[in-house]
Design an enzyme around this catalytic site. Structure first.
Site, PDB file in Angstrom:
ATOM      1  N   ALA A   1       0.918  -1.493   0.130  1.00  0.00           N
ATOM      2  CA  ALA A   1       0.056  -0.198  -0.037  1.00  0.00           C
ATOM      3  C   ALA A   1       0.759   1.335  -0.237  1.00  0.00           C
ATOM      4  CB  ALA A   1      -0.814   0.010   1.221  1.00  0.00           C
ATOM      5  N   ASP A   2       0.257   2.300  -0.756  1.00  0.00           N
ATOM      6  CA  ASP A   2       1.002   3.607  -0.304  1.00  0.00           C
ATOM      7  C   ASP A   2       0.142   4.715  -0.061  1.00  0.00           C
ATOM      8  OD1 ASP A   2       3.599   4.959  -1.033  1.00  0.00           O
ATOM      9  OD2 ASP A   2       2.474   6.428  -2.101  1.00  0.00           O
TER      10      ASP A   2
END
Length: 203
Positions: A81-82
């Site tokens: 995830a970012d």
């Protein structure tokens, strides 16, 4: 009936988390998911020319996933995830520089901005990649200089998208949020759980 078994409280979950963020780990644990492995993908986080915030987080999550796959070849599943904060088209990246943090917070002061998180789940067995992009709108009050400088002194802003942590002192400046709260912390839990449900791992 005793339901704690489905939450797998003490067992490790057949997922590798490709993220160095302690907040993401805490959020996953909150919904009963303890990744069996955590890897810290090292990628270049510099935005590309004219890259929009939503394109940027999707690209970075993808790069974290690729790096995560190399770091954990035996993993059945990898979650990457970012998260980024954005004022208009402008990406407000994580920083360790107090001057940049001050600039970012002045930009957010008295306005609404967006927080995007891209979440990707890779299933090694089926080679399937599923992803979600989540956007939350955060409304900051107008910060006085005194508020701004006392916040900068807390060091809470270090390494946070947009130079603030919604789960910390900055909560006292946030008038409202529209959308997922956990997204602003760093991992939208409903959408992440949906991806994991899609693999039949949780009810």
């Amino acid at each position: 009936m005793h339901h704690s078994s489905f939450l797998l409280e003490n067992s490790d979950f057949p997922i590798t988390l490709a993220s160095a963020s302690p907040r993401r780990l805490q959020l996953l644990e909150q919904i009963g998911i303890n990744p069996e492995k955590i890897v810290h993908p090292r990628i270049n986080e510099t935005p590309q020319k004219k890259e929009l915030p939503r394109q940027y987080v999707q690209r970075l999550a993808q790069e974290k996933l690729s790096a995560g796959r190399e770091l954990s070849l035996e993993s059945p599943m990898i979650l990457a995830a970012d998260t980024v904060a954005a004022a208009g088209r402008r990406i407000l990246n994580k920083t360790k520089d107090v001057k940049i943090a001050e600039k970012q917070l002045r930009l957010l002061s008295g306005r609404r901005h967006r927080v995007y998180t891209a979440v990707i789940l890779y299933n090694a067995k089926t080679q399937r990649i599923s992803s979600r992009l989540v956007c939350t709108i955060v409304h900051f009050s107008r910060l006085t200089d005194k508020q701004l400088f006392s916040y900068l002194e807390t060091d809470e802003w270090k390494d946070k998208a947009g130079s603030y942590a919604i789960q910390g002192y900055a909560a006292s400046f946030i008038k409202s949020i529209n959308g997922s709260y956990s997204n602003v912390v760093g991992l939208p839990l409903f959408e992440t759980a949906q991806l994991i449900r899609g693999q039949g791992l949780i009810p």
